[in-house]
Design an enzyme around this catalytic site. Structure first.
Site, PDB file in Angstrom:
ATOM      1  N   THR A 154      -0.480  -6.946  -2.996  1.00  0.00           N
ATOM      2  CA  THR A 154      -0.704  -5.546  -3.357  1.00  0.00           C
ATOM      3  C   THR A 154      -0.265  -4.665  -2.196  1.00  0.00           C
ATOM      4  OG1 THR A 154      -2.559  -6.086  -4.815  1.00  0.00           O
ATOM      5  CG2 THR A 154      -2.462  -3.839  -3.965  1.00  0.00           C
ATOM      6  N   LYS A 225       3.137  -5.960  -5.782  1.00  0.00           N
ATOM      7  CA  LYS A 225       2.439  -5.189  -6.805  1.00  0.00           C
ATOM      8  C   LYS A 225       2.192  -3.781  -6.281  1.00  0.00           C
ATOM      9  CE  LYS A 225      -1.970  -5.312  -9.412  1.00  0.00           C
ATOM     10  NZ  LYS A 225      -2.549  -4.029  -8.951  1.00  0.00           N
TER      11      LYS A 225
END
Length: 358
Positions: A154, A225
């Site tokens: 992330t 992500k």
């Protein structure tokens, strides 16, 4: 339970209010949270008629893994607060359906427990890049040893978003274990349900060189992500990533960024002709949403909050029902739009609705 909205209503009525608000809310004024869903409604499907759709193939290949339908499960944290077995129940449901589950680093079940619960599952590990480099490397090595198939980093969270509603409702520190980071410098944030984002946890100085470093730690594919633009996609390609998850963190980080589906085409344009696969999360609630994302070029979509609502409803069975509903809605949407396989889907099938000013 005939739609994902039914599961959300059940969760709203049955979860403790602070838990439901934590999972369902977005950042600041929640513009992006709501636009994730509204953006799908601005797209209209142009059906192809008089096509043989008597047999439909929903299957796809994702990072070399065959899945019967291109709908996977996003990383969402602290799932045992749903009142279920948490991430092990989610993993069993995903495995039984043959699809991918991305495990959150901030899960209430360990990397190894989830792998044991779904020994034949398609498991990926989501993680942040911690200031503690040893913790980062250890998590990746544990995932590789446990049989996980990919690492999802992330990249949109150097610090936490401004989640005003968490503050309005007082926040709380849930009495749950976060086993994947026990023994590290991890500590809960005072007054918050989110057991991440301690001041010494996540680095605000991370760059694409850190993604290159992650690539050296294992043989696993690395997916980033949090991409929302073509420029960021180009940087991801230069860093050597294997996949891009177009995502705005469910509207929980920077409010006012584009809806994921609105950013998808720009990312696809950059990655076209490469081996980098592109996926999407954010706002997917209907089979027609899945169809629209696939038509624009996504290899798969991932869902987060609906999994939480399914867990709240009936644990593993509830998650499986959520996946079955979306799969069946996608199959119906394909039939009615004249497509017998996901390969038949393309951007020419979509147009903007009359209410759109984009």
């Amino acid at each position: 339970m005939i739609s994902l909205d039914d599961f959300e209503k059940y969760a709203r009525d049955n979860l403790p209010k602070k838990v439901f608000n934590y999972v369902s809310n977005g950042a600041a004024d929640q513009q992006t949270l709501h636009d994730n869903r509204n953006a799908f409604k601005r797209l209209r499907i142009r059906p192809r008629v008089l096509r043989d759709v008597s047999k439909r193939d929903l299957s796809a290949t994702i990072i070399g893994q065959h899945v019967p339908f291109p709908i996977g499960i996003c990383p969402t944290a602290i799932q045992k607060l749903s009142g279920s077995d948490g991430e092990t129940a989610t993993a069993r449901a995903a495995s039984s359906m043959g699809t991918i589950m991305i495990l959150s680093t901030y899960a209430t079940c360990s990397i190894e427990e989830v792998a044991h619960a779904a020994p034949t599952g398609h498991l990926w590990l989501q993680m942040y890049l911690f200031t503690d480099r040893k913790l980062t490397a250890d998590l990746i090595h544990r995932a590789e040893r446990a049989g996980y198939k990919a690492i999802v980093v992330t990249i949109d969270s150097p610090i936490a978003g401004n989640r005003l509603n968490d503050e309005r409702y007082g926040g709380f520190n849930p009495a749950v274990r976060i086993p994947n980071v026990e023994g590290s410098s991890y500590r809960p944030v005072s007054g918050s349900v989110q057991p991440a984002y301690g001041p010494d946890e996540l680095s605000e100085s991370l760059t694409w060189s850190d993604i290159r470093w992650v690539k050296t730690l294992s043989s696993l594919p690395v997916i980033v992500k949090g991409i929302l633009s073509g420029d960021a996609a180009r940087e991801a390609l230069a860093a050597g990533v294997d996949g891009i998850l177009v995502s705005n963190h469910g509207g929980r980080q920077l409010d006012g960024v584009p809806a994921s589906i609105d950013a998808l085409a720009e990312v696809i344009a950059v990655t076209q002709g490469t081996n980098v696969e592109v996926y999407l999360d954010g706002g997917v609630r209907l089979g027609t949403d899945v169809l629209k994302a696939l038509a624009l070029g996504a290899r798969a979509v991932f869902i987060g909050r609906p999994v939480w609502w399914g867990l709240t409803y009936k644990g593993e069975e509830g998650v499986r029902k959520v996946l079955e509903l979306l799969r069946d809605e996608l199959s119906l949407a394909m039939a009615l739009s004249g497509c017998s396989s996901v390969g038949d889907l393309g951007p020419s099938m979509l147009t903007r609705g009359p209410s759109s000013n984009l």
